[in-house]
Enzyme design. Structure first.
Site, PDB file in Angstrom:
ATOM      1  N   HIS A  82      -1.138 -13.845 -46.501  1.00 15.53           N
ATOM      2  CA  HIS A  82      -2.541 -13.454 -46.365  1.00 15.53           C
ATOM      3  C   HIS A  82      -3.148 -14.090 -45.122  1.00 15.53           C
ATOM      4  O   HIS A  82      -2.897 -15.250 -44.828  1.00 15.53           O
ATOM      5  CB  HIS A  82      -3.333 -13.904 -47.601  1.00 15.53           C
ATOM      6  CG  HIS A  82      -4.738 -13.391 -47.598  1.00 15.53           C
ATOM      7  ND1 HIS A  82      -5.078 -12.155 -48.112  1.00 15.53           N
ATOM      8  CD2 HIS A  82      -5.883 -13.928 -47.128  1.00 15.53           C
ATOM      9  CE1 HIS A  82      -6.374 -11.958 -47.950  1.00 15.53           C
ATOM     10  NE2 HIS A  82      -6.888 -13.018 -47.353  1.00 15.53           N
ATOM     11  N   ASP A 161     -14.676 -11.177 -57.910  1.00 18.62           N
ATOM     12  CA  ASP A 161     -14.741 -11.533 -56.484  1.00 18.62           C
ATOM     13  C   ASP A 161     -15.401 -10.416 -55.694  1.00 18.62           C
ATOM     14  O   ASP A 161     -16.190 -10.672 -54.778  1.00 18.62           O
ATOM     15  CB  ASP A 161     -13.342 -11.821 -55.923  1.00 18.62           C
ATOM     16  CG  ASP A 161     -13.400 -11.976 -54.412  1.00 18.62           C
ATOM     17  OD1 ASP A 161     -14.043 -12.934 -53.952  1.00 18.62           O
ATOM     18  OD2 ASP A 161     -12.863 -11.115 -53.693  1.00 18.62           O
ATOM     19  N   ARG A 168     -22.552 -12.147 -51.419  1.00 17.40           N
ATOM     20  CA  ARG A 168     -22.476 -13.166 -50.349  1.00 17.40           C
ATOM     21  C   ARG A 168     -22.776 -12.522 -48.998  1.00 17.40           C
ATOM     22  O   ARG A 168     -23.451 -13.105 -48.142  1.00 17.40           O
ATOM     23  CB  ARG A 168     -21.079 -13.801 -50.335  1.00 17.40           C
ATOM     24  CG  ARG A 168     -20.854 -14.769 -51.479  1.00 17.40           C
ATOM     25  CD  ARG A 168     -19.386 -15.118 -51.611  1.00 17.40           C
ATOM     26  NE  ARG A 168     -18.841 -15.705 -50.399  1.00 17.40           N
ATOM     27  CZ  ARG A 168     -17.555 -15.629 -50.039  1.00 17.40           C
ATOM     28  NH1 ARG A 168     -16.682 -14.993 -50.794  1.00 17.40           N
ATOM     29  NH2 ARG A 168     -17.152 -16.187 -48.936  1.00 17.40           N
ATOM     30  N   SER A 183     -12.303 -17.010 -53.133  1.00 22.55           N
ATOM     31  CA  SER A 183     -12.250 -15.555 -52.985  1.00 22.55           C
ATOM     32  C   SER A 183     -10.831 -15.112 -52.589  1.00 22.55           C
ATOM     33  O   SER A 183     -10.231 -14.234 -53.215  1.00 22.55           O
ATOM     34  CB  SER A 183     -13.263 -15.140 -51.913  1.00 22.55           C
ATOM     35  OG  SER A 183     -13.062 -13.829 -51.489  1.00 22.55           O
ATOM     36  N   LYS A 187      -7.525 -13.419 -55.354  1.00 20.88           N
ATOM     37  CA  LYS A 187      -6.781 -12.167 -55.170  1.00 20.88           C
ATOM     38  C   LYS A 187      -5.286 -12.449 -55.066  1.00 20.88           C
ATOM     39  O   LYS A 187      -4.456 -11.706 -55.570  1.00 20.88           O
ATOM     40  CB  LYS A 187      -7.299 -11.436 -53.930  1.00 20.88           C
ATOM     41  CG  LYS A 187      -8.687 -10.829 -54.200  1.00 20.88           C
ATOM     42  CD  LYS A 187      -9.365 -10.294 -52.973  1.00 20.88           C
ATOM     43  CE  LYS A 187      -9.907 -11.369 -52.095  1.00 20.88           C
ATOM     44  NZ  LYS A 187     -11.005 -11.032 -51.217  1.00 20.88           N
TER      45      LYS A 187
HETATM   46  N1  URA Z   1     -11.651 -12.967 -46.981  1.00 21.86           N
HETATM   47  C1  URA Z   1     -11.860 -12.883 -48.332  1.00 21.86           C
HETATM   48  O1  URA Z   1     -11.126 -12.210 -49.033  1.00 21.86           O
HETATM   49  N2  URA Z   1     -12.894 -13.570 -48.851  1.00 21.86           N
HETATM   50  C2  URA Z   1     -13.727 -14.305 -48.122  1.00 21.86           C
HETATM   51  O2  URA Z   1     -14.629 -14.911 -48.676  1.00 21.86           O
HETATM   52  C3  URA Z   1     -13.518 -14.392 -46.719  1.00 21.86           C
HETATM   53  C4  URA Z   1     -12.446 -13.704 -46.172  1.00 21.86           C
END
Ligand code: URA
Length: 439
Positions: A82, A161, A168, A183, A187
């Site tokens: 990621h 999220d 946010r 966040s 995932k």
């Molecule tokens: N990428 C994400 O998935 N979440 C965030 O808060 C910032 C970048």
């Protein structure tokens, strides 16, 4: 339990406990907590932070707010990758087929771009016919047979999220270390791999503008991964200027394909080797980073990574002729040069401004539901440290609307500075179970 007390507790700087965090996340998920109270708590977290325990509890609650993937059909260690998001970040497109060609299965869910940072799914969709929505059966079949499949996030992966991120985004609370860490990791945990390699971007084209903050974010995410029993490594990498030369969807696919064919920018390949080698070592397909790098470099030399990419595109319905001849990818009507106004050495190519120029020509989104123009974007020709003469071409803007393209030319121009250049390193640091290692 009541949400007003929870908000007040965080407002006054106290740590929330497991029950309070679970109450908050389930209330967000089922809609029983209204947006104004959720936003108030997000702002209190933004201002007062969260300790590691709270961050891990928030991550866990968000990961469990929806479906989790079942990867038990893959033999061996499952490794996910990621990026925290940057400009011109096309690493997944190249690294996934490279590691798959080394025998590591890639079963990946990726996201779309928002703001100045792009997303793998948008890039893949610039290939005609490419499907990023796959049935579970198809996804499993491709991973089992060819070792690679990438799909968009299903609606129900960490839905809490999604709701929190949307709030946010409109309440000035994105740039919070614990909220970003929770966040991203929620995932990753929902995707259920055994190991995770994180690419934490640092610089003016990233969420984390300084190495210090990027290292802090990396430490937080590694701590969360380890706490959940996942082998986790985070590379902190340079995003002081766009990665490689291209930013914009089809333009980035072309650059990734060039790289797989052995003709890509060397700094981009260098990053792919860094991320890919962490993946191979965690996946126990290589004993050391140097052995992994050699194996990955070989997949470029012998064409196996390129062949893997073509197979992956064909499986998911994409037009392979556009990979064999990238001139067939979507092309913009106007290619406008950005001209150097003076002699000198390039000392800055602000990633965020290049990302904003991409948005101006439709290559990126401001709002979640904005449509993308896959053909458009920016290709920089000059990067930090390059000598230029007045009149040289610094970059090209690719646009389908001439007026928007001209505006983007000005934005790209404003990204360039001239003066003393600081030599740029790609890998700044990495964090693993033993702590932070500076390169
Ligand atoms: N990428 C994400 O998935 N979440 C965030 O808060 C910032 C970048």
């Amino acid at each position: 339990m009541n949400i007003v007390e929870i908000i007040a507790k965080k407002r006054d700087g106290f740590a929330l406990n497991a029950e309070e965090i679970a109450f908050f996340v389930s209330g967000v998920n089922n809609g029983s907590i209204p947006d104004y109270q959720t936003s108030a708590l997000l702002m209190a977290i933004y201002l007062n932070g969260m300790n590691d325990e709270e961050t891990a509890l928030l991550t866990d609650a968000m990961a469990k707010s929806g479906d989790t993937m079942d990867l038990s059909f893959i033999d061996g260690i499952k490794v996910d990758k990621h990026s925290s998001g940057g400009v011109g970040d096309k690493v997944t497109l190249a690294v996934a087929p490279m590691v798959a060609a080394c025998g590591l299965s890639v079963a990946k869910m990726s996201g779309r771009g928002l703001g100045f940072s792009g997303g793998t799914i948008d890039k893949l969709e610039s290939i005609s016919g490419f499907r990023t929505t796959l049935s579970e059966q198809e996804f499993t079949q491709y991973v089992k047979r060819d070792g690679i499949a990438i799909m968009g996030q299903t609606k129900n992966v960490a839905p809490a999220d999604k709701k929190l991120y949307a709030l946010r985004d409109v309440t000035g609370t994105v740039a919070s270390l614990p909220l970003i860490a929770a966040s991203i990791m929620s995932k990753k945990l929902a995707c259920n791999s055994d190991a995770i390699v994180l690419d934490v971007k640092s610089g003016d084209g990233a969420f984390m503008k300084t190495t210090e903050d990027a290292v802090k974010l990396a430490e937080k995410m590694v701590a969360i991964g380890l706490r959940h029993g996942k082998k986790t490594v985070a590379a902190v990498t340079n995003m002081n200027q766009p990665l490689g030369f291209a930013a914009g969807n089809a333009l980035e696919v072309k650059e990734a394909v060039d790289t797989l064919k052995g003709n890509g920018p060397s700094v981009f390949l260098e990053l792919c080797l860094v991320i890919g080698s962490f993946m191979l070592v965690l996946g126990e397909k290589a004993e050391s980073i140097s052995q992994a790098k050699q194996a990955l470099a070989k997949t470029i030399e012998n064409g196996s990574a390129y062949a893997k990419f073509k197979q992956f595109v064909a499986n998911q319905g994409g037009d392979v002729s556009q990979i064999e001849n990238t001139e067939l990818l979507p092309k913009a009507k106007y290619v406008l040069p950005v001209i150097a106004p003076q002699n000198g050495t390039v000392s800055a190519v602000c990633g965020e401004k290049i990302g904003n120029a991409c948005i101006e020509v439709g290559a990126g989104r401001i709002e979640k539901n904005d449509l993308i123009d896959h053909a458009t974007g920016v290709v920089v020709s000059k990067k930090i440290g390059d000598e230029v003469k007045s009149g040289d071409i610094l970059a090209y803007v690719h646009a389908n609307d001439e007026a928007k393209g001209k505006k983007a030319v000005e934005t790209v121009m404003s990204a360039y500075e001239f003066g003393d250049a600081v030599k740029q390193k790609m890998l700044l640091a990495y964090v693993d179970k033993d702590g932070v290692h500076y390169e």
